[in-house]
Structure formats: structure tokens, C-alpha cells
Design a protein around this motif. Structure first.
Motif, mmCIF file in Angstrom:
data_model
loop_
_atom_site.group_PDB
_atom_site.id
_atom_site.type_symbol
_atom_site.label_atom_id
_atom_site.label_comp_id
_atom_site.label_asym_id
_atom_site.label_seq_id
_atom_site.Cartn_x
_atom_site.Cartn_y
_atom_site.Cartn_z
ATOM 1 N N TYR A 19 0.828 -1.206 0.000
ATOM 2 C CA TYR A 19 0.000 0.000 0.000
ATOM 3 C C TYR A 19 0.864 1.258 0.000
ATOM 4 O O TYR A 19 0.562 2.226 -0.693
ATOM 5 C CB TYR A 19 -0.948 0.019 1.198
ATOM 6 C CG TYR A 19 -1.732 1.300 1.281
ATOM 7 C CD1 TYR A 19 -2.780 1.550 0.406
ATOM 8 C CD2 TYR A 19 -1.404 2.291 2.204
ATOM 9 C CE1 TYR A 19 -3.481 2.744 0.448
ATOM 10 C CE2 TYR A 19 -2.096 3.481 2.258
ATOM 11 C CZ TYR A 19 -3.138 3.700 1.383
ATOM 12 O OH TYR A 19 -3.822 4.890 1.419
ATOM 13 N N THR A 20 1.948 1.241 0.765
ATOM 14 C CA THR A 20 2.846 2.396 0.821
ATOM 15 C C THR A 20 3.474 2.663 -0.541
ATOM 16 O O THR A 20 3.528 3.814 -0.997
ATOM 17 C CB THR A 20 3.939 2.178 1.891
ATOM 18 O OG1 THR A 20 3.302 1.991 3.160
ATOM 19 C CG2 THR A 20 4.892 3.343 1.959
ATOM 20 N N CYS A 22 2.251 1.742 -3.462
ATOM 21 C CA CYS A 22 1.166 2.189 -4.340
ATOM 22 C C CYS A 22 0.830 3.657 -4.078
ATOM 23 O O CYS A 22 0.671 4.445 -5.014
ATOM 24 C CB CYS A 22 -0.062 1.307 -4.118
ATOM 25 S SG CYS A 22 -1.451 1.708 -5.177
ATOM 26 N N ALA A 23 0.710 4.042 -2.801
ATOM 27 C CA ALA A 23 0.384 5.430 -2.459
ATOM 28 C C ALA A 23 1.487 6.386 -2.906
ATOM 29 O O ALA A 23 1.202 7.484 -3.400
ATOM 30 C CB ALA A 23 0.154 5.555 -0.953
ATOM 31 N N TYR A 26 1.211 6.802 -6.629
ATOM 32 C CA TYR A 26 0.060 7.639 -6.966
ATOM 33 C C TYR A 26 0.320 9.101 -6.612
ATOM 34 O O TYR A 26 -0.067 10.003 -7.360
ATOM 35 C CB TYR A 26 -1.205 7.145 -6.260
ATOM 36 C CG TYR A 26 -2.399 7.997 -6.589
ATOM 37 C CD1 TYR A 26 -3.016 7.899 -7.834
ATOM 38 C CD2 TYR A 26 -2.886 8.926 -5.687
ATOM 39 C CE1 TYR A 26 -4.097 8.699 -8.159
ATOM 40 C CE2 TYR A 26 -3.962 9.730 -6.001
ATOM 41 C CZ TYR A 26 -4.566 9.611 -7.237
ATOM 42 O OH TYR A 26 -5.625 10.403 -7.563
ATOM 43 N N ALA A 27 0.987 9.352 -5.480
ATOM 44 C CA ALA A 27 1.287 10.737 -5.095
ATOM 45 C C ALA A 27 2.233 11.401 -6.099
ATOM 46 O O ALA A 27 2.103 12.584 -6.390
ATOM 47 C CB ALA A 27 1.888 10.763 -3.690
ATOM 48 N N PHE A 55 -3.138 14.580 -2.188
ATOM 49 C CA PHE A 55 -3.000 13.369 -1.382
ATOM 50 C C PHE A 55 -2.262 13.736 -0.110
ATOM 51 O O PHE A 55 -1.148 14.254 -0.157
ATOM 52 C CB PHE A 55 -2.231 12.322 -2.195
ATOM 53 C CG PHE A 55 -2.209 10.958 -1.579
ATOM 54 C CD1 PHE A 55 -3.339 10.164 -1.603
ATOM 55 C CD2 PHE A 55 -1.064 10.467 -0.980
ATOM 56 C CE1 PHE A 55 -3.330 8.904 -1.043
ATOM 57 C CE2 PHE A 55 -1.038 9.211 -0.415
ATOM 58 C CZ PHE A 55 -2.184 8.433 -0.445
ATOM 59 N N THR A 59 -5.131 10.881 4.506
ATOM 60 C CA THR A 59 -5.675 9.956 3.510
ATOM 61 C C THR A 59 -4.735 8.787 3.268
ATOM 62 O O THR A 59 -5.116 7.820 2.619
ATOM 63 C CB THR A 59 -5.964 10.668 2.170
ATOM 64 O OG1 THR A 59 -4.771 11.288 1.701
ATOM 65 C CG2 THR A 59 -7.060 11.687 2.314
ATOM 66 N N PHE A 60 -3.527 8.851 3.789
ATOM 67 C CA PHE A 60 -2.593 7.734 3.704
ATOM 68 C C PHE A 60 -2.729 6.798 4.899
ATOM 69 O O PHE A 60 -2.849 5.590 4.753
ATOM 70 C CB PHE A 60 -1.150 8.250 3.606
ATOM 71 C CG PHE A 60 -0.121 7.162 3.742
ATOM 72 C CD1 PHE A 60 0.119 6.288 2.704
ATOM 73 C CD2 PHE A 60 0.580 7.003 4.928
ATOM 74 C CE1 PHE A 60 1.056 5.268 2.832
ATOM 75 C CE2 PHE A 60 1.524 5.998 5.065
ATOM 76 C CZ PHE A 60 1.760 5.122 4.014
#
Length: 90
Positions: A19-20, A22-23, A26-27, A55, A59-60
Motif C-alpha cells: 500500500y505504501t 502504491c500510495a 500515486y502521489a 494526497f 488519507t494515507f
């Protein structure tokens, strides 16, 4: 033999790391992230879901905590069931 709690922690950490990453991606590149989702889901238009705000930390961490706890529970349940189905105590 699978230790249910260790398996749960392993899945939780795996989900937290993925997830980290991916985030972070995306950021850094939100447009490419939306394009990837569109391609991944056979052309569904995810651009309408893109938030107008930046972001942020809140939201993280919210989803990070939820995904990590979910991974811990699912991984532990999986290992426990695996042990029970194979006649091992766990």
C-alpha cells in the motif's frame, strides 16, 4: 506448521508495504495511476473518482491502518484454518 499470528503479521506487513509503494507512486504520478486503473479494469473511467484535493497524510494513514489490521486478521484466520484442516494444533 503455520503460526497463525506470525502469518497474520507477515500478511499485514506485506499489505502495508505494498500500500505504501502504491500510495507513493500515486502521489508522484496521479495521472498515470488513474490510467493504470482504467487499463486494469478494462477501460472503466476512474478519472471521475479522482479527488480534487492533494494526497495527504490523513488519507494515507487511515487506509494503511485498516489494510494492516485486515491483513493481520485474514492472515491469522488463514493460518489457523490451514492448521486445523491439516490436523495440526495452532
Amino acid at each position: 506448521m503455520h503460526n497463525p499470528w506470525k502469518t497474520g503479521v507477515a500478511l499485514a506487513l506485506t499489505m502495508a508495504v505494498s500500500y505504501t509503494v502504491c500510495a507513493l507512486l500515486y502521489a508522484l504520478w496521479p495521472g498515470q495511476g488513474i490510467a493504470f486503473l482504467n487499463a486494469l479494469f478494462h477501460g472503466l473511467d476512474f478519472s471521475r473518482l479522482q479527488a480534487p484535493q492533494a494526497f495527504g497524510v490523513a488519507t494515507f494513514f487511515g487506509p494503511l491502518v485498516v489494510l494492516s489490521l485486515w491483513g493481520l486478521l485474514v492472515g491469522s484466520l488463514f493460518a489457523w484454518l490451514h492448521c486445523k484442516l491439516h490436523g495440526k494444533s495452532g
